[in-house]
Write an enzyme that holds these catalytic residues in place. Structure first.
Site, PDB file in Angstrom:
ATOM      1  N   ASP A  95       0.813  -1.077   0.091  1.00  0.00           N
ATOM      2  CA  ASP A  95      -0.115   0.057  -0.283  1.00  0.00           C
ATOM      3  C   ASP A  95       0.907   1.290  -0.194  1.00  0.00           C
ATOM      4  OD1 ASP A  95      -1.775   2.092   0.505  1.00  0.00           O
ATOM      5  OD2 ASP A  95      -2.299   1.185   2.713  1.00  0.00           O
TER       6      ASP A  95
ATOM      7  N   HIS B 177      -3.834   4.220   6.718  1.00  0.00           N
ATOM      8  CA  HIS B 177      -2.754   3.655   5.617  1.00  0.00           C
ATOM      9  C   HIS B 177      -1.500   4.026   6.265  1.00  0.00           C
ATOM     10  CE1 HIS B 177      -5.660   3.103   2.466  1.00  0.00           C
ATOM     11  NE2 HIS B 177      -6.377   4.145   2.909  1.00  0.00           N
TER      12      HIS B 177
END
Length: 605
Positions: free
Chosen positions: A221, A395
Protein backbone atom coordinates in the site's frame (compact mmCIF):
# COMPACT_ATOMS: atom_id res chain seq x y z
CA UNK A 1 24.99 -15.41 -39.46
CA UNK A 2 22.03 -13.03 -39.49
CA UNK A 3 21.91 -9.74 -37.56
CA UNK A 4 19.55 -11.06 -34.88
CA UNK A 5 21.86 -13.95 -33.98
CA UNK A 6 24.89 -11.63 -33.86
CA UNK A 7 23.05 -9.34 -31.48
CA UNK A 8 22.20 -12.27 -29.21
CA UNK A 9 25.81 -13.50 -29.15
CA UNK A 10 27.25 -10.05 -28.42
CA UNK A 11 24.75 -9.18 -25.67
CA UNK A 12 25.83 -9.54 -22.00
CA UNK A 13 24.74 -12.83 -20.43
CA UNK A 14 22.12 -11.36 -18.02
CA UNK A 15 18.81 -12.82 -16.93
CA UNK A 16 16.98 -10.12 -18.86
CA UNK A 17 18.73 -11.03 -22.11
CA UNK A 18 18.10 -14.74 -21.52
CA UNK A 19 14.39 -13.87 -21.53
CA UNK A 20 14.59 -11.83 -24.72
CA UNK A 21 14.24 -13.22 -28.18
CA UNK A 22 15.51 -10.77 -30.76
CA UNK A 23 12.29 -11.12 -32.71
CA UNK A 24 10.89 -7.60 -32.36
CA UNK A 25 12.89 -7.39 -29.09
CA UNK A 26 9.99 -8.86 -27.14
CA UNK A 27 10.09 -11.02 -24.03
CA UNK A 28 8.52 -14.31 -24.99
CA UNK A 29 6.33 -15.78 -22.27
CA UNK A 30 6.76 -19.40 -21.39
CA UNK A 31 3.86 -21.57 -20.37
CA UNK A 32 5.47 -22.00 -16.96
CA UNK A 33 5.66 -18.23 -16.22
CA UNK A 34 3.44 -16.58 -13.61
CA UNK A 35 1.94 -13.25 -14.69
CA UNK A 36 1.28 -10.40 -12.24
CA UNK A 37 -0.73 -7.35 -13.34
CA UNK A 38 -3.17 -4.73 -12.09
CA UNK A 39 -6.46 -3.83 -13.75
CA UNK A 40 -6.89 -0.96 -11.28
CA UNK A 41 -5.18 0.67 -8.32
CA UNK A 42 -1.99 1.95 -9.96
CA UNK A 43 -1.66 5.67 -10.66
CA UNK A 44 -4.93 6.31 -8.79
CA UNK A 45 -6.68 5.99 -5.46
CA UNK A 46 -9.44 3.46 -5.94
CA UNK A 47 -10.71 0.54 -8.06
CA UNK A 48 -8.06 -1.81 -6.70
CA UNK A 49 -7.79 -5.05 -8.65
CA UNK A 50 -4.65 -7.18 -8.83
CA UNK A 51 -4.37 -10.42 -10.80
CA UNK A 52 -2.04 -13.42 -10.66
CA UNK A 53 -2.20 -15.76 -13.64
CA UNK A 54 -0.59 -19.15 -14.20
CA UNK A 55 -1.59 -21.40 -17.07
CA UNK A 56 -5.32 -22.14 -16.65
CA UNK A 57 -5.89 -20.20 -13.39
CA UNK A 58 -6.33 -16.53 -12.46
CA UNK A 59 -6.30 -15.42 -8.83
CA UNK A 60 -7.95 -11.99 -8.47
CA UNK A 61 -7.29 -9.89 -5.37
CA UNK A 62 -9.99 -7.25 -4.74
CA UNK A 63 -12.49 -5.71 -7.16
CA UNK A 64 -13.06 -2.07 -6.29
CA UNK A 65 -14.61 1.05 -7.75
CA UNK A 66 -13.39 4.60 -8.08
CA UNK A 67 -15.82 7.44 -7.49
CA UNK A 68 -15.88 9.90 -10.42
CA UNK A 69 -14.32 13.34 -10.45
CA UNK A 70 -16.51 16.40 -11.12
CA UNK A 71 -15.61 16.41 -14.82
CA UNK A 72 -17.21 12.99 -15.36
CA UNK A 73 -20.73 14.33 -15.64
CA UNK A 74 -23.50 11.85 -14.88
CA UNK A 75 -21.08 8.99 -14.19
CA UNK A 76 -21.91 6.96 -11.06
CA UNK A 77 -18.83 4.73 -10.81
CA UNK A 78 -15.52 4.11 -12.52
CA UNK A 79 -14.64 0.40 -12.70
CA UNK A 80 -11.75 -1.58 -14.22
CA UNK A 81 -11.92 -2.93 -17.74
CA UNK A 82 -12.83 -6.62 -17.34
CA UNK A 83 -12.29 -7.34 -21.06
CA UNK A 84 -9.17 -9.45 -20.56
CA UNK A 85 -10.90 -11.57 -17.89
CA UNK A 86 -13.95 -12.01 -20.14
CA UNK A 87 -11.65 -13.12 -22.95
CA UNK A 88 -10.19 -15.70 -20.54
CA UNK A 89 -13.52 -16.86 -19.09
CA UNK A 90 -12.47 -20.45 -19.88
CA UNK A 91 -9.81 -20.20 -17.15
CA UNK A 92 -10.58 -20.96 -13.52
CA UNK A 93 -10.92 -17.75 -11.50
CA UNK A 94 -11.43 -17.02 -7.81
CA UNK A 95 -11.72 -13.62 -6.12
CA UNK A 96 -10.05 -12.92 -2.76
CA UNK A 97 -11.02 -9.77 -0.84
CA UNK A 98 -8.58 -8.13 1.61
CA UNK A 99 -11.20 -5.96 3.40
CA UNK A 100 -14.61 -4.36 2.97
CA UNK A 101 -13.97 -0.83 1.69
CA UNK A 102 -15.70 0.26 -1.53
CA UNK A 103 -12.42 0.71 -3.40
CA UNK A 104 -11.87 -3.04 -2.83
CA UNK A 105 -15.40 -4.55 -3.06
CA UNK A 106 -17.50 -1.96 -4.94
CA UNK A 107 -16.83 -3.52 -8.36
CA UNK A 108 -18.01 -7.01 -7.41
CA UNK A 109 -21.59 -6.68 -8.79
CA UNK A 110 -20.22 -5.46 -12.13
CA UNK A 111 -17.54 -8.16 -12.24
CA UNK A 112 -20.06 -10.94 -11.62
CA UNK A 113 -22.22 -9.75 -14.52
CA UNK A 114 -19.55 -10.47 -17.10
CA UNK A 115 -16.87 -12.75 -15.61
CA UNK A 116 -17.22 -16.33 -14.38
CA UNK A 117 -16.00 -16.38 -10.76
CA UNK A 118 -15.87 -19.78 -9.04
CA UNK A 119 -16.01 -18.33 -5.51
CA UNK A 120 -15.46 -15.14 -3.53
CA UNK A 121 -13.29 -15.45 -0.40
CA UNK A 122 -13.61 -12.54 2.03
CA UNK A 123 -13.13 -11.74 5.75
CA UNK A 124 -16.19 -11.59 8.01
CA UNK A 125 -17.06 -7.88 7.89
CA UNK A 126 -16.46 -7.75 4.14
CA UNK A 127 -18.76 -10.78 3.66
CA UNK A 128 -21.58 -8.92 5.42
CA UNK A 129 -21.06 -5.82 3.23
CA UNK A 130 -20.85 -7.89 0.03
CA UNK A 131 -24.03 -9.80 0.94
CA UNK A 132 -25.84 -6.50 1.54
CA UNK A 133 -24.60 -5.10 -1.77
CA UNK A 134 -25.58 -8.16 -3.81
CA UNK A 135 -28.92 -8.52 -2.00
CA UNK A 136 -29.87 -4.94 -2.92
CA UNK A 137 -29.14 -5.78 -6.58
CA UNK A 138 -30.88 -9.18 -6.38
CA UNK A 139 -27.64 -10.94 -7.31
CA UNK A 140 -27.07 -13.00 -4.17
CA UNK A 141 -28.49 -16.25 -5.51
CA UNK A 142 -25.87 -18.44 -7.16
CA UNK A 143 -22.86 -16.54 -5.79
CA UNK A 144 -20.54 -18.66 -3.65
CA UNK A 145 -19.13 -16.49 -0.83
CA UNK A 146 -16.72 -18.12 1.63
CA UNK A 147 -15.65 -16.44 4.88
CA UNK A 148 -11.92 -16.41 5.66
CA UNK A 149 -9.68 -15.25 8.50
CA UNK A 150 -5.98 -15.17 9.37
CA UNK A 151 -5.97 -18.96 9.81
CA UNK A 152 -7.59 -19.75 6.45
CA UNK A 153 -5.83 -21.36 3.52
CA UNK A 154 -6.97 -21.44 -0.11
CA UNK A 155 -5.55 -24.20 -2.28
CA UNK A 156 -5.77 -24.00 -6.06
CA UNK A 157 -3.93 -26.08 -8.65
CA UNK A 158 -1.13 -23.53 -9.04
CA UNK A 159 -1.69 -21.05 -6.18
CA UNK A 160 -1.82 -21.41 -2.41
CA UNK A 161 -3.05 -18.39 -0.43
CA UNK A 162 -2.44 -17.79 3.28
CA UNK A 163 -3.42 -14.76 5.36
CA UNK A 164 -2.23 -12.51 8.19
CA UNK A 165 -4.00 -9.79 10.17
CA UNK A 166 -3.31 -6.13 9.42
CA UNK A 167 -4.55 -2.94 11.08
CA UNK A 168 -6.82 -0.71 9.03
CA UNK A 169 -9.85 1.53 9.62
CA UNK A 170 -12.28 -1.36 9.12
CA UNK A 171 -12.49 -4.67 11.02
CA UNK A 172 -11.15 -7.91 9.56
CA UNK A 173 -8.44 -6.52 7.29
CA UNK A 174 -6.06 -9.13 5.87
CA UNK A 175 -2.74 -9.30 4.05
CA UNK A 176 -2.03 -12.19 1.67
CA UNK A 177 0.86 -14.62 1.17
CA UNK A 178 0.50 -16.13 -2.30
CA UNK A 179 2.66 -19.12 -3.15
CA UNK A 180 3.07 -19.54 -6.92
CA UNK A 181 5.10 -22.06 -8.97
CA UNK A 182 7.69 -19.27 -9.46
CA UNK A 183 8.00 -17.79 -5.99
CA UNK A 184 6.16 -16.20 -3.09
CA UNK A 185 4.21 -12.93 -3.29
CA UNK A 186 2.98 -10.82 -0.37
CA UNK A 187 0.07 -8.45 -1.08
CA UNK A 188 -0.42 -6.28 2.01
CA UNK A 189 -3.87 -4.87 1.24
CA UNK A 190 -4.47 -1.55 2.98
CA UNK A 191 -2.56 -1.40 6.27
CA UNK A 192 -0.95 0.69 8.98
CA UNK A 193 1.00 -0.19 12.11
CA UNK A 194 -0.80 0.97 15.25
CA UNK A 195 0.83 -0.13 18.49
CA UNK A 196 -2.39 0.59 20.44
CA UNK A 197 -5.10 -0.40 17.95
CA UNK A 198 -8.82 -0.26 18.59
CA UNK A 199 -9.49 -3.64 16.97
CA UNK A 200 -7.35 -6.69 16.19
CA UNK A 201 -3.58 -6.18 16.25
CA UNK A 202 -1.33 -6.84 13.28
CA UNK A 203 0.38 -10.25 13.08
CA UNK A 204 3.95 -8.97 13.47
CA UNK A 205 5.36 -12.42 14.23
CA UNK A 206 3.75 -14.00 11.17
CA UNK A 207 5.03 -11.18 8.94
CA UNK A 208 8.54 -11.64 10.34
CA UNK A 209 8.32 -15.41 9.78
CA UNK A 210 7.19 -14.85 6.18
CA UNK A 211 10.24 -12.61 5.71
CA UNK A 212 12.51 -15.33 7.11
CA UNK A 213 11.25 -18.07 4.76
CA UNK A 214 11.78 -15.75 1.79
CA UNK A 215 9.54 -13.51 -0.33
CA UNK A 216 10.10 -13.01 -4.05
CA UNK A 217 7.77 -10.02 -4.60
CA UNK A 218 6.14 -7.56 -2.19
CA UNK A 219 3.13 -5.51 -3.33
CA UNK A 220 2.47 -2.85 -0.69
CA UNK A 221 0.00 0.00 0.00
CA UNK A 222 1.44 3.37 -1.14
CA UNK A 223 -1.36 5.81 -0.20
CA UNK A 224 0.61 7.74 2.43
CA UNK A 225 4.08 7.44 0.89
CA UNK A 226 4.53 11.20 1.13
CA UNK A 227 3.73 11.35 4.86
CA UNK A 228 6.73 11.18 7.19
CA UNK A 229 7.01 9.42 10.56
CA UNK A 230 4.32 7.18 12.11
CA UNK A 231 0.63 7.98 11.93
CA UNK A 232 -1.05 8.71 15.25
CA UNK A 233 -2.86 5.90 17.03
CA UNK A 234 -6.60 5.41 16.78
CA UNK A 235 -6.65 5.40 20.60
CA UNK A 236 -5.55 9.07 20.62
CA UNK A 237 -8.45 9.92 18.33
CA UNK A 238 -10.78 8.08 20.70
CA UNK A 239 -9.54 10.15 23.65
CA UNK A 240 -9.94 13.42 21.70
CA UNK A 241 -13.51 12.54 20.68
CA UNK A 242 -14.43 11.53 24.25
CA UNK A 243 -13.10 14.83 25.63
CA UNK A 244 -15.09 16.89 23.09
CA UNK A 245 -18.23 14.82 23.70
CA UNK A 246 -18.07 15.50 27.44
CA UNK A 247 -17.39 19.24 27.02
CA UNK A 248 -20.10 19.95 24.42
CA UNK A 249 -22.96 21.85 26.06
CA UNK A 250 -25.52 21.38 23.29
CA UNK A 251 -26.19 18.76 20.66
CA UNK A 252 -23.15 16.98 19.25
CA UNK A 253 -23.12 16.25 15.50
CA UNK A 254 -20.20 14.09 14.31
CA UNK A 255 -19.47 13.45 10.62
CA UNK A 256 -17.01 10.78 9.52
CA UNK A 257 -16.52 8.12 6.84
CA UNK A 258 -19.18 5.44 7.19
CA UNK A 259 -16.53 2.92 6.09
CA UNK A 260 -14.29 3.80 9.06
CA UNK A 261 -16.00 1.32 11.37
CA UNK A 262 -13.47 1.68 14.20
CA UNK A 263 -14.06 5.45 14.25
CA UNK A 264 -17.83 5.04 14.25
CA UNK A 265 -17.47 2.57 17.13
CA UNK A 266 -15.40 5.10 19.12
CA UNK A 267 -17.89 7.92 18.50
CA UNK A 268 -20.79 5.79 19.71
CA UNK A 269 -18.87 4.59 22.78
CA UNK A 270 -17.91 8.18 23.66
CA UNK A 271 -21.56 9.25 23.37
CA UNK A 272 -22.73 6.48 25.69
CA UNK A 273 -19.92 7.20 28.18
CA UNK A 274 -21.06 10.86 28.24
CA UNK A 275 -24.71 9.98 28.85
CA UNK A 276 -25.88 10.91 25.33
CA UNK A 277 -28.47 9.15 23.21
CA UNK A 278 -27.39 8.31 19.67
CA UNK A 279 -29.19 8.77 16.35
CA UNK A 280 -27.65 7.84 12.99
CA UNK A 281 -28.37 9.56 9.67
CA UNK A 282 -27.17 8.60 6.19
CA UNK A 283 -27.91 5.33 4.41
CA UNK A 284 -24.32 4.07 4.31
CA UNK A 285 -23.80 5.00 7.98
CA UNK A 286 -27.01 3.22 8.97
CA UNK A 287 -25.92 0.08 7.08
CA UNK A 288 -22.47 0.03 8.69
CA UNK A 289 -23.85 0.54 12.21
CA UNK A 290 -26.42 -2.20 11.64
CA UNK A 291 -23.81 -4.66 10.36
CA UNK A 292 -21.27 -3.64 13.04
CA UNK A 293 -23.78 -4.26 15.84
CA UNK A 294 -24.88 -7.57 14.32
CA UNK A 295 -21.29 -8.84 14.12
CA UNK A 296 -20.30 -7.49 17.52
CA UNK A 297 -17.81 -4.89 16.30
CA UNK A 298 -20.04 -2.14 17.72
CA UNK A 299 -21.17 -3.06 21.21
CA UNK A 300 -23.90 -0.48 21.83
CA UNK A 301 -27.28 -1.65 23.10
CA UNK A 302 -30.61 -0.68 21.57
CA UNK A 303 -31.48 1.39 24.65
CA UNK A 304 -28.83 3.95 23.71
CA UNK A 305 -30.40 4.76 20.32
CA UNK A 306 -33.32 7.08 19.63
CA UNK A 307 -35.54 7.55 16.61
CA UNK A 308 -36.14 10.71 14.57
CA UNK A 309 -39.50 11.17 16.36
CA UNK A 310 -37.77 11.16 19.76
CA UNK A 311 -35.08 13.63 18.72
CA UNK A 312 -37.11 16.78 19.39
CA UNK A 313 -38.12 15.51 22.86
CA UNK A 314 -34.56 14.72 24.01
CA UNK A 315 -32.53 17.43 25.81
CA UNK A 316 -29.87 18.97 23.55
CA UNK A 317 -26.99 18.04 25.86
CA UNK A 318 -28.13 14.41 25.78
CA UNK A 319 -28.00 13.97 21.99
CA UNK A 320 -25.22 12.71 19.70
CA UNK A 321 -25.97 12.69 15.96
CA UNK A 322 -23.66 10.55 13.81
CA UNK A 323 -23.94 11.22 10.09
CA UNK A 324 -22.35 11.04 6.67
CA UNK A 325 -21.10 14.09 4.76
CA UNK A 326 -17.56 14.61 6.07
CA UNK A 327 -16.39 15.26 2.48
CA UNK A 328 -19.02 17.90 1.67
CA UNK A 329 -21.06 15.57 -0.56
CA UNK A 330 -24.12 17.59 -1.68
CA UNK A 331 -26.71 14.89 -0.89
CA UNK A 332 -25.14 13.59 2.33
CA UNK A 333 -26.81 14.18 5.68
CA UNK A 334 -24.43 16.87 6.96
CA UNK A 335 -24.71 18.96 3.78
CA UNK A 336 -28.50 18.90 4.07
CA UNK A 337 -28.26 19.83 7.75
CA UNK A 338 -25.99 22.77 6.87
CA UNK A 339 -28.35 23.91 4.10
CA UNK A 340 -31.42 23.64 6.33
CA UNK A 341 -33.08 21.03 4.09
CA UNK A 342 -32.81 17.99 6.38
CA UNK A 343 -36.18 16.51 7.35
CA UNK A 344 -35.44 16.02 11.04
CA UNK A 345 -32.59 18.34 12.07
CA UNK A 346 -32.49 22.13 12.13
CA UNK A 347 -29.27 23.69 13.42
CA UNK A 348 -29.54 25.80 16.56
CA UNK A 349 -26.90 28.02 18.21
CA UNK A 350 -24.89 25.91 20.64
CA UNK A 351 -24.69 22.82 18.40
CA UNK A 352 -21.18 21.39 18.11
CA UNK A 353 -20.27 19.87 14.75
CA UNK A 354 -17.17 17.65 14.58
CA UNK A 355 -15.45 16.59 11.35
CA UNK A 356 -13.66 13.37 12.32
CA UNK A 357 -11.93 13.14 8.96
CA UNK A 358 -9.57 14.93 6.60
CA UNK A 359 -10.71 16.20 3.19
CA UNK A 360 -9.81 13.86 0.36
CA UNK A 361 -7.73 15.76 -2.26
CA UNK A 362 -10.17 17.65 -4.47
CA UNK A 363 -12.90 17.85 -1.80
CA UNK A 364 -11.45 20.79 0.14
CA UNK A 365 -13.70 23.41 -1.46
CA UNK A 366 -16.88 21.36 -0.88
CA UNK A 367 -15.96 20.82 2.77
CA UNK A 368 -15.23 24.54 3.25
CA UNK A 369 -18.63 25.46 1.84
CA UNK A 370 -20.36 23.16 4.34
CA UNK A 371 -18.21 24.50 7.22
CA UNK A 372 -19.14 28.11 6.32
CA UNK A 373 -22.85 27.26 6.27
CA UNK A 374 -22.54 25.58 9.67
CA UNK A 375 -20.81 28.65 11.14
CA UNK A 376 -23.51 30.95 9.70
CA UNK A 377 -26.15 28.85 11.46
CA UNK A 378 -24.38 29.46 14.78
CA UNK A 379 -22.77 26.04 15.22
CA UNK A 380 -19.37 25.50 16.81
CA UNK A 381 -17.37 23.61 14.16
CA UNK A 382 -14.30 21.50 14.95
CA UNK A 383 -12.05 20.09 12.24
CA UNK A 384 -8.75 18.22 12.33
CA UNK A 385 -5.82 20.54 13.10
CA UNK A 386 -2.51 20.60 14.97
CA UNK A 387 -4.55 21.50 18.07
CA UNK A 388 -6.53 18.25 18.15
CA UNK A 389 -6.44 14.60 17.10
CA UNK A 390 -9.85 14.27 15.48
CA UNK A 391 -8.66 12.01 12.68
CA UNK A 392 -5.94 9.55 11.79
CA UNK A 393 -5.38 7.69 8.59
CA UNK A 394 -5.86 3.98 7.96
CA UNK A 395 -2.83 3.83 5.68
CA UNK A 396 0.84 3.40 6.50
CA UNK A 397 3.11 6.44 6.56
CA UNK A 398 6.77 6.27 5.51
CA UNK A 399 8.14 4.76 8.72
CA UNK A 400 5.39 2.12 8.77
CA UNK A 401 6.10 1.29 5.13
CA UNK A 402 9.77 0.84 6.06
CA UNK A 403 8.75 -1.51 8.87
CA UNK A 404 6.72 -3.63 6.45
CA UNK A 405 9.68 -3.77 4.05
CA UNK A 406 12.02 -4.77 6.88
CA UNK A 407 9.66 -7.48 8.13
CA UNK A 408 8.95 -9.03 4.72
CA UNK A 409 12.49 -8.56 3.27
CA UNK A 410 11.42 -8.95 -0.39
CA UNK A 411 13.86 -9.50 -3.22
CA UNK A 412 11.59 -7.57 -5.62
CA UNK A 413 9.13 -4.79 -4.86
CA UNK A 414 6.06 -3.36 -6.60
CA UNK A 415 4.36 -0.35 -4.93
CA UNK A 416 0.56 -0.47 -5.40
CA UNK A 417 -2.58 1.43 -4.36
CA UNK A 418 -1.62 5.02 -5.04
CA UNK A 419 -1.22 7.87 -7.47
CA UNK A 420 1.98 7.86 -9.54
CA UNK A 421 3.84 10.24 -7.20
CA UNK A 422 2.95 7.97 -4.27
CA UNK A 423 4.31 4.92 -6.09
CA UNK A 424 7.57 6.78 -6.79
CA UNK A 425 7.86 7.95 -3.19
CA UNK A 426 7.30 4.38 -1.99
CA UNK A 427 9.99 3.24 -4.43
CA UNK A 428 12.45 5.68 -2.84
CA UNK A 429 11.51 4.42 0.64
CA UNK A 430 12.17 0.82 -0.49
CA UNK A 431 15.61 1.80 -1.79
CA UNK A 432 16.38 3.32 1.63
CA UNK A 433 15.64 -0.04 3.27
CA UNK A 434 18.01 -1.88 0.95
CA UNK A 435 15.90 -3.09 -1.99
CA UNK A 436 17.98 -2.89 -5.18
CA UNK A 437 16.65 -0.13 -7.51
CA UNK A 438 16.67 -2.50 -10.50
CA UNK A 439 14.39 -4.86 -8.54
CA UNK A 440 11.64 -2.27 -8.05
CA UNK A 441 8.82 -1.98 -10.58
CA UNK A 442 6.76 1.24 -10.73
CA UNK A 443 3.97 0.00 -12.97
CA UNK A 444 0.77 1.31 -14.52
CA UNK A 445 -2.55 -0.51 -14.82
CA UNK A 446 -2.15 -3.15 -17.53
CA UNK A 447 1.63 -3.54 -17.19
CA UNK A 448 2.67 -7.17 -16.75
CA UNK A 449 5.40 -8.58 -14.53
CA UNK A 450 6.78 -12.05 -15.26
CA UNK A 451 7.76 -14.36 -12.43
CA UNK A 452 10.14 -17.14 -13.47
CA UNK A 453 12.24 -19.31 -11.16
CA UNK A 454 11.93 -16.86 -8.25
CA UNK A 455 12.99 -13.92 -10.41
CA UNK A 456 10.76 -11.06 -11.60
CA UNK A 457 11.00 -9.27 -14.97
CA UNK A 458 9.13 -6.44 -16.67
CA UNK A 459 7.26 -7.82 -19.66
CA UNK A 460 6.59 -5.94 -22.88
CA UNK A 461 3.09 -7.43 -22.81
CA UNK A 462 0.22 -5.00 -22.10
CA UNK A 463 -3.27 -5.87 -20.96
CA UNK A 464 -6.18 -3.45 -21.71
CA UNK A 465 -6.87 -1.61 -18.46
CA UNK A 466 -8.86 1.47 -19.38
CA UNK A 467 -11.41 3.10 -17.10
CA UNK A 468 -15.01 2.00 -17.67
CA UNK A 469 -17.57 4.67 -16.81
CA UNK A 470 -20.76 3.25 -15.31
CA UNK A 471 -23.99 5.18 -15.79
CA UNK A 472 -26.63 3.56 -13.57
CA UNK A 473 -26.10 -0.21 -13.76
CA UNK A 474 -24.90 -0.29 -17.36
CA UNK A 475 -21.40 -1.82 -17.37
CA UNK A 476 -20.95 -1.52 -21.13
CA UNK A 477 -19.36 1.83 -20.30
CA UNK A 478 -20.31 5.38 -21.15
CA UNK A 479 -18.39 6.27 -24.29
CA UNK A 480 -16.04 9.22 -24.53
CA UNK A 481 -18.39 10.80 -27.06
CA UNK A 482 -21.25 10.78 -24.54
CA UNK A 483 -19.08 12.42 -21.86
CA UNK A 484 -17.89 14.98 -24.40
CA UNK A 485 -21.51 15.85 -25.26
CA UNK A 486 -22.36 16.19 -21.55
CA UNK A 487 -19.40 18.53 -21.10
CA UNK A 488 -20.53 20.67 -24.06
CA UNK A 489 -24.10 20.75 -22.72
CA UNK A 490 -22.88 21.85 -19.28
CA UNK A 491 -20.64 24.58 -20.74
CA UNK A 492 -22.49 25.76 -23.85
CA UNK A 493 -26.04 24.42 -23.83
CA UNK A 494 -28.19 23.18 -26.69
CA UNK A 495 -29.82 24.68 -29.79
CA UNK A 496 -32.56 22.78 -31.63
CA UNK A 497 -33.52 23.74 -35.20
CA UNK A 498 -37.02 22.61 -36.26
CA UNK A 499 -37.86 22.65 -39.97
CA UNK A 500 -40.94 21.49 -41.91
CA UNK A 501 -40.41 20.14 -45.41
CA UNK A 502 -42.20 18.28 -48.21
CA UNK A 503 -39.70 15.68 -49.38
CA UNK A 504 -41.78 14.89 -52.52
CA UNK A 505 -41.26 18.37 -53.92
CA UNK A 506 -37.96 19.09 -52.09
CA UNK A 507 -39.54 22.15 -50.59
CA UNK A 508 -39.37 23.99 -47.25
CA UNK A 509 -42.88 24.58 -45.97
CA UNK A 510 -42.06 27.39 -43.52
CA UNK A 511 -39.11 29.19 -41.93
CA UNK A 512 -37.10 27.22 -39.35
CA UNK A 513 -37.82 27.63 -35.64
CA UNK A 514 -34.86 27.72 -33.26
CA UNK A 515 -35.26 26.66 -29.62
CA UNK A 516 -32.42 27.19 -27.12
CA UNK A 517 -31.75 25.62 -23.70
CA UNK A 518 -28.76 26.65 -21.60
CA UNK A 519 -27.20 28.63 -24.46
CA UNK A 520 -28.56 32.16 -24.34
CA UNK A 521 -31.39 33.87 -22.47
CA UNK A 522 -34.10 33.78 -25.15
CA UNK A 523 -35.86 36.99 -24.04
CA UNK A 524 -32.68 39.02 -24.51
CA UNK A 525 -31.52 37.25 -27.69
CA UNK A 526 -34.51 37.47 -30.03
CA UNK A 527 -32.58 39.34 -32.72
CA UNK A 528 -29.76 36.75 -32.64
CA UNK A 529 -32.16 33.84 -33.01
CA UNK A 530 -34.15 35.54 -35.79
CA UNK A 531 -30.94 36.18 -37.71
CA UNK A 532 -29.90 32.56 -37.18
CA UNK A 533 -33.27 31.31 -38.47
CA UNK A 534 -32.89 33.42 -41.61
CA UNK A 535 -29.35 32.19 -42.30
CA UNK A 536 -30.43 28.56 -41.91
CA UNK A 537 -33.49 29.15 -44.10
CA UNK A 538 -31.41 30.63 -46.95
CA UNK A 539 -28.87 27.79 -46.74
CA UNK A 540 -31.63 25.17 -46.87
CA UNK A 541 -33.35 26.80 -49.85
CA UNK A 542 -30.06 26.62 -51.73
CA UNK A 543 -29.50 22.99 -50.71
CA UNK A 544 -33.03 21.89 -51.69
CA UNK A 545 -32.88 23.27 -55.19
CA UNK A 546 -31.75 19.75 -56.11
CA UNK A 547 -32.74 16.36 -54.72
CA UNK A 548 -31.16 15.80 -51.32
CA UNK A 549 -31.27 13.50 -48.29
CA UNK A 550 -32.23 14.01 -44.67
CA UNK A 551 -28.57 13.52 -43.69
CA UNK A 552 -27.43 16.27 -46.07
CA UNK A 553 -30.13 18.62 -44.73
CA UNK A 554 -28.92 18.05 -41.14
CA UNK A 555 -25.30 18.61 -42.15
CA UNK A 556 -26.29 21.85 -43.90
CA UNK A 557 -28.02 23.11 -40.74
CA UNK A 558 -25.01 22.28 -38.54
CA UNK A 559 -22.35 23.61 -40.90
CA UNK A 560 -24.28 26.88 -41.32
CA UNK A 561 -25.43 27.49 -37.78
CA UNK A 562 -22.40 26.41 -35.71
CA UNK A 563 -19.91 28.95 -37.18
CA UNK A 564 -22.52 31.73 -37.02
CA UNK A 565 -23.27 31.12 -33.34
CA UNK A 566 -19.58 30.89 -32.45
CA UNK A 567 -18.78 34.15 -34.24
CA UNK A 568 -21.61 35.91 -32.39
CA UNK A 569 -21.18 34.40 -28.91
CA UNK A 570 -17.82 32.53 -28.86
CA UNK A 571 -19.67 29.47 -27.63
CA UNK A 572 -20.26 26.09 -29.25
CA UNK A 573 -23.67 24.69 -28.25
CA UNK A 574 -24.80 21.28 -29.46
CA UNK A 575 -26.95 21.82 -32.56
CA UNK A 576 -29.77 19.29 -33.03
CA UNK A 577 -31.74 19.48 -36.31
CA UNK A 578 -35.35 18.22 -36.16
CA UNK A 579 -36.98 17.55 -39.56
CA UNK A 580 -40.77 17.39 -39.83
CA UNK A 581 -41.91 15.88 -43.14
CA UNK A 582 -45.42 16.50 -44.53
CA UNK A 583 -48.05 13.82 -43.98
CA UNK A 584 -48.50 13.24 -47.71
CA UNK A 585 -44.75 12.78 -48.20
CA UNK A 586 -44.54 10.40 -45.23
CA UNK A 587 -47.46 8.34 -46.59
CA UNK A 588 -45.82 8.15 -50.01
CA UNK A 589 -42.52 7.03 -48.43
CA UNK A 590 -44.31 4.29 -46.46
CA UNK A 591 -46.05 3.04 -49.61
CA UNK A 592 -42.76 2.97 -51.54
CA UNK A 593 -41.07 1.08 -48.69
CA UNK A 594 -43.91 -1.48 -48.53
CA UNK A 595 -43.76 -1.99 -52.32
CA UNK A 596 -40.00 -2.46 -52.16
CA UNK A 597 -40.31 -5.07 -49.38
CA UNK A 598 -43.00 -7.00 -51.29
CA UNK A 599 -40.81 -7.06 -54.43
CA UNK A 600 -37.90 -8.42 -52.39
CA UNK A 601 -40.15 -11.10 -50.90
CA UNK A 602 -41.47 -12.13 -54.32
CA UNK A 603 -37.94 -12.34 -55.73
CA UNK A 604 -36.78 -14.56 -52.87
CA UNK A 605 -39.74 -16.95 -53.34
Amino acid sequence: MNTNKKAMMSAPNTDQNILKEENNNRIIHKKTDTLVYALGGLGEIGKNMYCFEHENEILIVDAGVHFPEENLLGVDYVIPDFGYLVKNNHKRKILVITHGHEDHIGGIPFLLKSVDIEAIYAPRFAVALINKKLEERRMLRGVKIIEINEGSRIKMEHFTVGFFNTVHSIPDSLGLLITTPNGRVVETGDFKFDLTPVGTNADYQIMAYIGQIGVTLLMSDSTNSGVEDFSISEKKVANAILEITKKATGRLIVATFASNVHRVQQILESAVASGRKVIVFGRSMENVVQIGRKLGNIKIGEEHFITADQLSHTPANKVCIVCTGSQGEPLAALSRIASGTHRFIKLIPGDTVVFSSSPIPGNGQSVNQVVNKLFKAGANVLTKSILNNLHTTGHASQEEQKLMLQLIKPKYFMPVHGEYKMLVQHRDTAIETGVAPENIFTCANGDVLLMRDEKVYQSSMRIPADDIYVDGNDISGVSTAVLKDRKILSDNGLVSVIISIDSRESKILCKPVIVSRGFVFIKDSQSLLKEAELIVYNALKERMKTRTTFSEIKNTIRSTLEPFLYNKTHRNPIVIPVILNSKAAMLQMQQQRALKNSNHKAASE
